[in-house]
Design a protein around this motif. Sequence first.
Motif, short mmCIF file in Angstrom:
data_model
loop_
_atom_site.label_atom_id
_atom_site.label_comp_id
_atom_site.label_asym_id
_atom_site.label_seq_id
_atom_site.Cartn_x
_atom_site.Cartn_y
_atom_site.Cartn_z
N ALA A 55 0.84 -1.21 0.00
CA ALA A 55 0.00 0.00 0.00
C ALA A 55 0.87 1.25 0.00
N LEU A 56 1.94 1.25 0.79
CA LEU A 56 2.84 2.40 0.79
C LEU A 56 3.56 2.57 -0.54
N PHE A 57 4.04 1.47 -1.13
CA PHE A 57 4.70 1.55 -2.43
C PHE A 57 3.74 2.04 -3.50
N LEU A 58 2.48 1.61 -3.45
CA LEU A 58 1.50 2.08 -4.43
C LEU A 58 1.20 3.56 -4.24
N PHE A 59 1.09 3.99 -3.00
CA PHE A 59 0.80 5.40 -2.74
C PHE A 59 1.92 6.29 -3.27
N TRP A 60 3.16 5.97 -2.93
CA TRP A 60 4.28 6.78 -3.39
C TRP A 60 4.49 6.66 -4.89
N GLY A 61 4.22 5.50 -5.44
CA GLY A 61 4.35 5.32 -6.88
C GLY A 61 3.31 6.10 -7.65
N ALA A 62 2.11 6.21 -7.10
CA ALA A 62 1.06 6.96 -7.78
C ALA A 62 1.32 8.46 -7.74
N MET A 63 2.11 8.90 -6.77
CA MET A 63 2.40 10.33 -6.69
C MET A 63 3.28 10.81 -7.85
N ASP A 64 4.28 10.00 -8.21
CA ASP A 64 5.17 10.44 -9.28
C ASP A 64 5.18 9.50 -10.48
N SER A 65 4.25 8.56 -10.52
CA SER A 65 4.08 7.59 -11.61
C SER A 65 5.32 6.74 -11.86
N LYS A 66 6.13 6.57 -10.84
CA LYS A 66 7.30 5.70 -10.92
C LYS A 66 7.19 4.69 -9.79
N TYR A 67 6.82 3.48 -10.14
CA TYR A 67 6.63 2.44 -9.13
C TYR A 67 7.92 1.68 -8.91
N LEU A 68 8.18 1.31 -7.65
CA LEU A 68 9.36 0.54 -7.32
C LEU A 68 9.28 -0.86 -7.91
N PHE A 69 8.09 -1.44 -7.88
CA PHE A 69 7.81 -2.73 -8.51
C PHE A 69 6.67 -2.50 -9.49
N SER A 70 6.28 -3.52 -10.19
CA SER A 70 5.18 -3.41 -11.13
C SER A 70 3.89 -3.06 -10.39
#
Length: 152
Positions: A55-70
């Motif tokens: 959930a944290l990775f998705l939240f931060w990934g959605a902020m800058d459209s760069k996800y750590l994982f898929s």
Amino acid sequence: MNTKAAIQICSIAILCSFFLPLFHWHGFEMSGLNYMLSDHIPSYKYILLSIPFSALFLFWGAMDSKYLFSRKILSWMPLAGLIFISIARIIGGSSKNSFSENENSFYTIDLGFWLLLFFSSLLVLVKNEKKDYSKILMNRLDAVQVSDTTEA
């Protein structure tokens, strides 16, 4: 509502639901954190860690459209973790560390689990925004035509 906002809302809701009571264990309400810190739960409890971290990775990934994982993998992790924990609890219901004396695991599920299940399912259903390539092409053609007229 755009995809980024939906992902952020669902991921924050999943993270908040993790700290609500998920299960009842011998009269105690156990949140996800309590479940993780308990010494009486078998080692499969560490699968629950995938829920707040994804959930944290998705939240931060959605902020800058760069996800750590898929993004697909991250969005399936909370739902897969809940399903795995549910199956493990049902299979291990007859052990000495069983969750209740009545042996029905559905009686031990609390509100946080249902909210996690709902928001995890909703997160899986959120699709990527489809780019309208015809509009992008038209905007680029207009930009080329404007630059051609300014040079002449």
